[in-house]
Design a protein around this motif. Structure first.
Motif, PDB file in Angstrom:
ATOM      1  N   ILE A   1     -27.909  23.065 -29.285  1.00 46.56           N
ATOM      2  CA  ILE A   1     -26.964  23.584 -28.291  1.00 46.56           C
ATOM      3  C   ILE A   1     -26.691  25.064 -28.535  1.00 46.56           C
ATOM      4  O   ILE A   1     -26.658  25.874 -27.600  1.00 46.56           O
ATOM      5  CB  ILE A   1     -25.649  22.778 -28.317  1.00 46.56           C
ATOM      6  N   VAL A   2     -26.511  25.423 -29.804  1.00 44.36           N
ATOM      7  CA  VAL A   2     -26.260  26.825 -30.139  1.00 44.36           C
ATOM      8  C   VAL A   2     -27.464  27.691 -29.782  1.00 44.36           C
ATOM      9  O   VAL A   2     -27.328  28.767 -29.195  1.00 44.36           O
ATOM     10  CB  VAL A   2     -25.919  26.961 -31.637  1.00 44.36           C
ATOM     11  N   ALA A   3     -28.667  27.206 -30.114  1.00 47.08           N
ATOM     12  CA  ALA A   3     -29.888  27.959 -29.799  1.00 47.08           C
ATOM     13  C   ALA A   3     -30.052  28.105 -28.288  1.00 47.08           C
ATOM     14  O   ALA A   3     -30.429  29.168 -27.786  1.00 47.08           O
ATOM     15  CB  ALA A   3     -31.100  27.256 -30.397  1.00 47.08           C
ATOM     16  N   TRP A   4     -29.758  27.027 -27.554  1.00 42.74           N
ATOM     17  CA  TRP A   4     -29.864  27.070 -26.091  1.00 42.74           C
ATOM     18  C   TRP A   4     -28.889  28.090 -25.507  1.00 42.74           C
ATOM     19  O   TRP A   4     -29.265  28.909 -24.656  1.00 42.74           O
ATOM     20  CB  TRP A   4     -29.575  25.683 -25.531  1.00 42.74           C
TER      21      TRP A   4
ATOM     22  N   PRO B   1     -34.196  24.821 -28.312  1.00 43.25           N
ATOM     23  CA  PRO B   1     -33.005  24.707 -27.459  1.00 43.25           C
ATOM     24  C   PRO B   1     -32.803  23.313 -26.880  1.00 43.25           C
ATOM     25  O   PRO B   1     -33.746  22.637 -26.501  1.00 43.25           O
ATOM     26  CB  PRO B   1     -33.281  25.725 -26.340  1.00 43.25           C
ATOM     27  N   PHE B   2     -31.538  22.890 -26.841  1.00 44.21           N
ATOM     28  CA  PHE B   2     -31.084  21.662 -26.169  1.00 44.21           C
ATOM     29  C   PHE B   2     -31.964  20.463 -26.510  1.00 44.21           C
ATOM     30  O   PHE B   2     -32.627  19.884 -25.644  1.00 44.21           O
ATOM     31  CB  PHE B   2     -31.046  21.877 -24.657  1.00 44.21           C
TER      32      PHE B   2
ATOM     33  N   MET C   1     -43.660  22.681 -30.521  1.00 47.50           N
ATOM     34  CA  MET C   1     -42.288  22.291 -30.844  1.00 47.50           C
ATOM     35  C   MET C   1     -41.507  21.986 -29.578  1.00 47.50           C
ATOM     36  O   MET C   1     -41.444  22.801 -28.664  1.00 47.50           O
ATOM     37  CB  MET C   1     -41.601  23.401 -31.655  1.00 47.50           C
ATOM     38  N   SER C   2     -40.929  20.784 -29.525  1.00 51.99           N
ATOM     39  CA  SER C   2     -40.104  20.367 -28.398  1.00 51.99           C
ATOM     40  C   SER C   2     -38.833  19.729 -28.943  1.00 51.99           C
ATOM     41  O   SER C   2     -38.594  19.725 -30.156  1.00 51.99           O
ATOM     42  CB  SER C   2     -40.865  19.377 -27.521  1.00 51.99           C
ATOM     43  N   SER C   3     -38.025  19.152 -28.061  1.00 50.20           N
ATOM     44  CA  SER C   3     -36.777  18.544 -28.519  1.00 50.20           C
ATOM     45  C   SER C   3     -36.998  17.322 -29.398  1.00 50.20           C
ATOM     46  O   SER C   3     -36.179  16.999 -30.251  1.00 50.20           O
ATOM     47  CB  SER C   3     -35.926  18.146 -27.304  1.00 50.20           C
ATOM     48  N   SER C   4     -38.123  16.625 -29.199  1.00 54.41           N
ATOM     49  CA  SER C   4     -38.353  15.381 -29.946  1.00 54.41           C
ATOM     50  C   SER C   4     -39.399  15.510 -31.042  1.00 54.41           C
ATOM     51  O   SER C   4     -39.362  14.767 -32.025  1.00 54.41           O
ATOM     52  CB  SER C   4     -38.775  14.264 -28.987  1.00 54.41           C
ATOM     53  N   ARG C   5     -40.350  16.431 -30.887  1.00 54.00           N
ATOM     54  CA  ARG C   5     -41.441  16.559 -31.860  1.00 54.00           C
ATOM     55  C   ARG C   5     -41.567  18.010 -32.329  1.00 54.00           C
ATOM     56  O   ARG C   5     -41.113  18.936 -31.655  1.00 54.00           O
ATOM     57  CB  ARG C   5     -42.779  16.111 -31.259  1.00 54.00           C
TER      58      ARG C   5
ATOM     59  N   ALA D   1     -28.167  16.396 -27.512  1.00 58.39           N
ATOM     60  CA  ALA D   1     -27.332  17.526 -27.088  1.00 58.39           C
ATOM     61  C   ALA D   1     -26.257  17.093 -26.080  1.00 58.39           C
ATOM     62  O   ALA D   1     -25.100  17.511 -26.174  1.00 58.39           O
ATOM     63  CB  ALA D   1     -28.206  18.626 -26.487  1.00 58.39           C
ATOM     64  N   LYS D   2     -26.642  16.263 -25.107  1.00 53.72           N
ATOM     65  CA  LYS D   2     -25.674  15.841 -24.093  1.00 53.72           C
ATOM     66  C   LYS D   2     -24.549  15.013 -24.711  1.00 53.72           C
ATOM     67  O   LYS D   2     -23.373  15.176 -24.366  1.00 53.72           O
ATOM     68  CB  LYS D   2     -26.384  15.052 -22.997  1.00 53.72           C
ATOM     69  N   ARG D   3     -24.910  14.097 -25.616  1.00 53.50           N
ATOM     70  CA  ARG D   3     -23.888  13.292 -26.294  1.00 53.50           C
ATOM     71  C   ARG D   3     -22.939  14.182 -27.088  1.00 53.50           C
ATOM     72  O   ARG D   3     -21.718  13.972 -27.108  1.00 53.50           O
ATOM     73  CB  ARG D   3     -24.552  12.270 -27.226  1.00 53.50           C
ATOM     74  N   THR D   4     -23.511  15.186 -27.731  1.00 54.48           N
ATOM     75  CA  THR D   4     -22.682  16.106 -28.521  1.00 54.48           C
ATOM     76  C   THR D   4     -21.690  16.864 -27.650  1.00 54.48           C
ATOM     77  O   THR D   4     -20.517  17.022 -28.008  1.00 54.48           O
ATOM     78  CB  THR D   4     -23.583  17.106 -29.276  1.00 54.48           C
TER      79      THR D   4
END
Length: 522
Positions: free
Chosen positions: A74-77, A323-324, A232-236, A328-331
């Motif tokens: 979230i901070v990076a996004w 990013p994100f 690099m992605s949100s999951s991998r 992230a949404k739960r946070t």
């Protein structure tokens, strides 16, 4: 020995230990609690009461919330979104970075904000052709100003708010700090923009944090990976590792595209020296480098085995730069809920923080292991160990004695002069030892002085908070100042050049502006 004298001697020993920097902060704080018990100043329950204090629990919970905001990207996004819209103009970048740091600090603390934004700021500086030394100190100092925007900005805010209530005043509201924080932030940004170029060194650092895009480009080139493959992605993500001597992997036949023995990771490429090996593969030797692909958690788990591989860039560090990401949404939902609870006062601050931390763990945004690791135990133990010293100052009459001495010295000068003395003491001491420890030492004296002068403790407490945030003159004043030192190529004396004008600003706001908002009359 007289209890007051004993308490003052314990305080003096603690300050000397803090300033010497040779004894860990946690050991000093715990030593203070033990000494207060052994010398009969406090009973056992009072000497150890800090470790169960709601303030301490709230601070610990905030570290878990901060970890979730950073690790989910979230901070990076937020940083990428804001800075990508700013362009490469130096003045606009400084203003944007300062404002972003301040807003993030209000939620995740000074240290969390600076640690999260530091790699991003270095990357943006490089792309804009600006030396990092011209941007990183403003980042840290803007974060200090931002700590005054909300209750959660720094542990000092929480401590002072509770002390104000305990001394006959009231707790400060969640956003009430912003009444002082906004003028401080505006003044800080103005000084940075107007005088920063003349007061900051133009210096090249010896090292720099990771630039995610540059790293991805380098890895694709080194391991001959197609440019259309997302590394690099949100999951991998990926991890570059080196096979050390005596590794159990030596002799294992590997080739690009194969799964590792665990089945969790995929080998994207293998290098030996300057040569990238082809798809026929090779038997691993000590010193070979591999690029591994897989889920972030699996990468972190397997690269932690130092007897098998040595990781070049830790996966948990790279993951924070995506990013994100997952969770992230739960946070964000949990963060908003916590802020609503804090702002409305429906439940005590400690309960709101603990509910948020528990929700992040139960929703699997943060594992229980990561939650424990995210907590800065040095800060927690420091606060817990020093709270009994504040209690001892009150119960033995040491705070009242010092306050009466200050009142006699001030004569008929009035409460403005009294606030000025408290602020000056805090400003000086806060450059040498932790600002949290400084506030815990000075707060009982400030309260006693307010009582002795028959005025409200609220302006004294708010002024003390502002002075505690003005840790500008040395790199050792706060961890945030130290974080930017190497990346910015700063020297010890660089901090005072920009720090002195900011200290004058904070002094003026604390002494002359605060009593206008929080009057001395009860």
């Amino acid at each position: 020995m007289d209890p007051i004298v004993t308490t003052l001697v314990i305080l003096l020993c603690a300050v000397i230990a803090f300033v010497s920097n040779r004894v860990p902060l946690g050991i000093v704080a715990v030593g203070v609690s033990i000494a207060l018990y052994l010398f009969g100043i406090l009973d056992l329950s009072s000497a150890l009461a800090g470790f169960g204090d709601p303030t301490v629990l709230f601070i610990a919970a905030l570290f878990v919330v901060s970890e979730a905001l950073e690790s989910t990207g979230i901070v990076a996004w937020a940083g990428n979104e804001v800075i990508n819209r700013t362009g490469t103009n130096k003045t606009r970048l400084l203003f944007t970075i300062g404002l972003l740091a301040a807003l993030l600090t209000a939620v995740i603390s000074v240290n969390g904000s600076v640690a999260s934004l530091l790699p991003l700021v270095v990357m943006v500086a490089a792309r804009a052709g600006i030396r990092p030394s011209l941007m990183l100190m403003p980042l840290a100092f803007s974060a200090h100003a931002g700590s005054m925007l909300a209750l959660t900005g720094t542990p000092v805010n929480i401590i002072v708010s509770d002390m104000a209530a305990d001394s006959g005043g009231r707790e400060f509201g969640f956003f009430e700090f912003a009444l002082a924080g906004l003028p401080l932030l505006v003044g800080t940004l103005a000084i940075i923009l107007l005088f920063g170029s003349r007061l900051l060194p133009d210096r090249t650092p010896a090292t720099a944090p990771i630039d995610l895009e540059q790293l991805a480009t380098t890895l694709r080139t080194d391991y001959e990976i197609d440019s259309d493959r997302t590394l690099m992605s949100s999951s991998r993500g990926v991890a570059e590792v080196v096979v050390p001597p005596r590794s159990s992997l030596i002799g294992l036949h590997v080739f690009p595209g194969m799964s590792t023995p665990s089945g969790d990771l995929i080998v994207l490429g293998v290098r030996r020296g300057d040569e990238s090996l082809d798809e026929t593969g090779t038997d691993l030797r000590a010193g070979d480098a591999l690029l591994l692909d897989g889920p972030w958690d699996a990468l972190q788990r397997h690269t932690a085995k130092r007897d098998e591989v040595l990781v070049v860039d830790a996966p948990h560090t790279l993951r924070r730069s995506v990013p994100f990401g997952t969770g992230a949404k739960r946070t964000l939902v949990i963060l908003v809920a916590m802020i609503i609870l804090l702002a409305t006062g429906v439940v005590p601050a400690a309960i709101a923080g603990l509910l948020a931390a528990g929700a992040l763990i139960l929703t699997r945004v943060v594992s229980i292991t990561r939650a424990y690791r995210a907590i800065s135990w040095t800060t927690v133990i420091l606060v817990a160990g020093m709270i009994p010293l504040a209690t001892a100052f009150e119960e033995t009459g040491a705070a009242r004695l010092i306050a009466e001495g200050l009142r006699d010295m001030l004569g008929d000068a009035g409460p403005y002069a009294a606030v000025a003395v408290i602020v000056l003491i805090t400003l000086v001491l806060g450059q040498l030892i932790s600002n949290t420890a400084t506030v815990l030492i000075v707060a009982p004296v400030a309260v006693a002085l307010a009582v002795a002068m028959h005025v409200s403790p609220q302006p004294f407490m708010m002024a003390l908070t502002i002075a505690g945030a003005a840790a500008f003159l040395t790199p050792v004043a706060t961890p945030a100042n130290l974080m930017v030192m190497e990346a910015g190529g700063y020297r010890f004396g660089d901090y005072a050049k920009l720090g002195l004008p900011l200290m004058v600003l904070f002094f003026a706001v604390a002494v002359f502006y605060v009593p206008l908002i929080w009057p001395f009359t009860n």
